[in-house]
Design a protein around this motif. Structure first.
Motif, short mmCIF file in Angstrom:
data_model
loop_
_atom_site.label_atom_id
_atom_site.label_comp_id
_atom_site.label_asym_id
_atom_site.label_seq_id
_atom_site.Cartn_x
_atom_site.Cartn_y
_atom_site.Cartn_z
N ARG A 182 0.63 -1.28 0.13
CA ARG A 182 -0.30 0.04 -0.29
C ARG A 182 1.31 0.88 -0.17
NH1 ARG A 182 -2.36 -3.58 3.46
NH2 ARG A 182 -1.80 -3.23 4.83
N ILE A 183 1.97 0.84 -0.57
CA ILE A 183 2.76 1.79 -0.24
C ILE A 183 3.21 2.37 -1.95
CG2 ILE A 183 5.65 3.49 -0.37
CD1 ILE A 183 3.51 2.05 2.09
N TRP A 184 2.75 4.10 -2.35
CA TRP A 184 3.04 4.70 -3.82
C TRP A 184 4.09 5.84 -3.73
CZ3 TRP A 184 -2.25 4.75 -6.66
CH2 TRP A 184 -3.15 3.46 -6.00
N TRP A 185 4.43 5.63 -5.22
CA TRP A 185 5.52 6.86 -5.19
C TRP A 185 4.82 7.65 -5.97
CZ3 TRP A 185 10.52 8.19 -3.08
CH2 TRP A 185 11.07 8.74 -3.50
N GLY A 186 4.91 9.52 -5.92
CA GLY A 186 4.54 10.27 -6.66
C GLY A 186 5.56 10.88 -7.74
N ALA A 187 5.10 10.38 -8.99
CA ALA A 187 5.96 10.62 -9.99
C ALA A 187 5.31 11.62 -10.80
CB ALA A 187 6.12 9.78 -10.68
N GLY A 188 6.67 12.26 -11.29
CA GLY A 188 6.52 13.68 -12.09
C GLY A 188 6.83 13.47 -13.56
N SER A 189 7.48 11.98 -13.96
CA SER A 189 8.25 12.22 -15.48
C SER A 189 8.24 10.54 -15.20
CB SER A 189 9.42 12.54 -14.96
OG SER A 189 10.33 12.25 -14.47
N ARG A 190 8.44 10.31 -16.96
CA ARG A 190 8.15 8.54 -17.68
C ARG A 190 9.25 8.30 -16.92
NH1 ARG A 190 8.19 6.87 -23.41
NH2 ARG A 190 6.76 9.01 -23.11
N ASP A 191 10.55 8.91 -16.26
CA ASP A 191 12.14 8.45 -15.64
C ASP A 191 11.88 7.64 -14.14
OD1 ASP A 191 13.35 8.35 -18.64
OD2 ASP A 191 14.57 9.92 -18.24
N THR A 192 10.90 8.79 -13.14
CA THR A 192 10.64 7.83 -12.53
C THR A 192 10.03 7.07 -11.46
OG1 THR A 192 11.50 10.88 -12.03
CG2 THR A 192 10.21 9.20 -9.65
N MET A 204 1.22 6.89 -7.75
CA MET A 204 0.86 7.99 -8.05
C MET A 204 1.09 9.49 -9.58
SD MET A 204 -0.40 9.29 -3.55
CE MET A 204 -1.12 8.01 -3.12
N SER A 205 0.39 9.91 -9.99
CA SER A 205 0.70 10.99 -10.69
C SER A 205 -0.68 11.76 -11.02
CB SER A 205 0.88 10.76 -12.14
OG SER A 205 0.95 10.71 -13.10
N SER A 206 0.52 14.00 -9.98
CA SER A 206 -0.63 14.42 -10.77
C SER A 206 -0.57 14.55 -11.90
CB SER A 206 0.59 15.25 -9.35
OG SER A 206 0.30 16.09 -9.69
N THR A 207 -1.73 16.26 -11.48
CA THR A 207 -1.98 17.13 -12.64
C THR A 207 -0.97 18.12 -13.04
OG1 THR A 207 -2.76 18.66 -10.30
CG2 THR A 207 -4.31 17.25 -11.89
N LEU A 208 0.51 17.36 -12.91
CA LEU A 208 1.57 18.40 -12.50
C LEU A 208 2.20 17.09 -13.29
CD1 LEU A 208 3.67 20.70 -13.33
CD2 LEU A 208 3.92 20.24 -10.77
N LEU A 209 2.62 17.20 -14.19
CA LEU A 209 4.23 16.75 -14.45
C LEU A 209 5.56 17.31 -15.20
CD1 LEU A 209 2.53 13.96 -17.35
CD2 LEU A 209 2.76 13.67 -14.64
N THR A 210 6.99 17.06 -15.04
CA THR A 210 8.20 17.70 -15.02
C THR A 210 8.61 17.54 -16.67
OG1 THR A 210 9.46 16.31 -13.36
CG2 THR A 210 8.43 18.37 -12.70
N GLU A 211 7.62 17.59 -17.80
CA GLU A 211 8.53 16.96 -18.79
C GLU A 211 7.15 17.96 -20.11
OE1 GLU A 211 8.84 12.76 -19.73
OE2 GLU A 211 6.64 11.93 -18.62
N ASP A 212 7.86 18.08 -21.05
CA ASP A 212 6.80 18.24 -21.88
C ASP A 212 7.07 17.53 -23.63
OD1 ASP A 212 5.21 19.38 -24.07
OD2 ASP A 212 6.22 21.56 -24.16
N ARG A 213 6.35 16.50 -23.84
CA ARG A 213 6.69 16.03 -25.19
C ARG A 213 6.09 16.83 -26.58
NH1 ARG A 213 9.59 11.34 -24.01
NH2 ARG A 213 9.73 11.07 -21.39
N GLY A 214 4.87 17.45 -26.43
CA GLY A 214 4.04 18.26 -27.24
C GLY A 214 2.78 17.45 -27.87
N ILE A 215 2.29 16.52 -27.35
CA ILE A 215 1.14 15.77 -26.64
C ILE A 215 0.31 16.56 -25.46
CG2 ILE A 215 2.36 13.80 -27.76
CD1 ILE A 215 2.17 12.33 -25.07
N PRO A 216 -0.93 16.29 -25.80
CA PRO A 216 -1.88 16.20 -24.49
C PRO A 216 -1.60 16.13 -23.42
CG PRO A 216 -3.29 16.20 -26.93
CD PRO A 216 -2.00 15.74 -26.93
N PHE A 217 -1.73 16.54 -22.25
CA PHE A 217 -1.42 16.29 -21.28
C PHE A 217 -2.21 14.48 -20.83
CE2 PHE A 217 -2.51 15.49 -16.40
CZ PHE A 217 -1.80 16.06 -16.13
#
Length: 348
Positions: A182-192, A204-217
């Motif tokens: 029941r442990i989760w890691w909050g990741a902001g990028s694909r690498d993480t 856990m993936s938030s409403t903020l991702l620390t990357e931009d690949r030119g596609i919809p969120f």
């Protein structure tokens, strides 16, 4: 979408017009809201954690209080900043809350969000980071935390102690055997996300991702979830991991809903957080039928098993409970959700 709950930022302070929401108000209201959600059959209540800010900073007492006042709802965080945590003390607290809740703890952790202070974790005594954002401290603390909750021996027993003889390395107590799942890691990028999959924890993936690949969120986030699952299976972990995404979702049912959120249809965007180019999710605010279609078209919402609704906690228990109830009644069933109260009735 199998599960949904609320993600609270726990803000308190001046509300305007001479009104004040105190820290005590914020916590008592969180408990009351969780009880109402438990009765509705919602699946979880989760809290953001921030230090040096008028928000929740030490959530474990709050989670224990909610666990003691509810029966079914999952209690958790999204996320606890591991840069600030003593990993062994944290492991003891987490095990205690998990036992109090009968295994209902969903503990989200990570490096943490941008801070209101400069390297605040150093004021807590955690220094020596070679990373400008302290990511190395967070990872080191997390590794020790996982060893502790896994029941690994941490300290050598004193054979001459009057409180117990014997020899060997001793684990921390209390110990909750199922907590690791029941442990989760909050990741902001694909690498993480891929790192979390290899490590064998939920995502856990938030409403903020620390990357931009030119596609919809939503597509970018869905790719992150897919990469996480692939890394999980490639590492040989058994079973299926859990995944969650958070969204601001407001069903417009009453005139008051339209007043507050009728103009809140914010689009996604790109900006800079912590010096990193980042992609932000949008706010959904619409009539229930329209919301259903919008969320069905959201690739990440469709990919994740859990949806966390970010709520305006400063508006009080009654208002937020009505948002949850509207979502549970008019939107969630069309996305595949079954309330926990019905699940229990079906089993019985």
């Amino acid at each position: 979408m199998q599960r949904f709950g609320t993600l609270s930022f726990g803000h308190y302070g001046p509300l305007g017009g001479g009104r004040q929401l105190t820290a005590a108000d914020s916590m008592h209201q969180a408990i009351d809201l969780a009880q109402g959600m438990d009765e509705l059959g919602a699946n979880g209540t989760y809290f953001r954690v921030h230090h040096f800010a008028r928000q929740q900073s030490s959530p474990m007492p709050l989670l224990a209080a909610i666990a003691a006042r509810t029966e079914r709802i999952e209690v958790g965080t999204g996320v606890i900043d591991m840069r600030y945590e003593n990993p062994l003390h944290f492991a003891e607290e987490a095990a205690a809350v998990d036992l109090i809740s009968d295994g209902r703890l969903a503990l989200g952790v990570s490096r943490g969000s941008p801070e209101t202070v400069v390297r605040g974790y150093e004021a807590f005594g955690y220094t020596g980071s070679t990373d400008p954002r302290g990511a190395d401290i967070a990872r080191d603390h997390f590794e020790t935390f996982l060893r502790a909750i896994d029941g690994e021996g941490i300290a050598e027993r004193d054979a001459s102690s009057p409180f117990g003889g014997g020899a060997g390395m001793q684990r921390i107590e209390p110990h909750s055997p199922g907590l690791r799942s029941r442990i989760w890691w909050g990741a902001g990028s694909r690498d993480t996300a891929e790192w979390a999959g290899r490590t064998g924890v939920n995502l856990m993936s938030s409403t903020l991702l620390t990357e931009d690949r030119g596609i919809p969120f939503d597509q970018l986030q869905a790719q992150q979830l897919e990469a996480f699952r692939a890394a999980w299976h490639e590492a040989g972990h058994p079973g299926e991991p859990r995944t969650s995404v958070s969204r601001s979702v407001f069903p417009l049912v009453t005139a008051e809903d339209h007043l507050y959120f009728g103009h809140s249809r914010e689009g996604e965007g790109v900006g800079y957080i912590d010096g990193m180019r980042s992609t932000f999710g949008k706010t959904y605010a619409a009539e229930p039928d329209e919301l259903v279609e919008q969320l069905k078209a959201d690739a990440a919402v469709q990919s994740a098993d859990t949806l966390m609704l970010t709520i305006p906690s400063q508006l009080g228990v009654e208002f937020n409970l009505r948002i949850v109830e509207s979502f549970a009644k008019y939107v969630a069933p069309a996305l595949g959700w079954v309330p926990t109260t019905q699940e229990r009735a079906d089993r019985e």
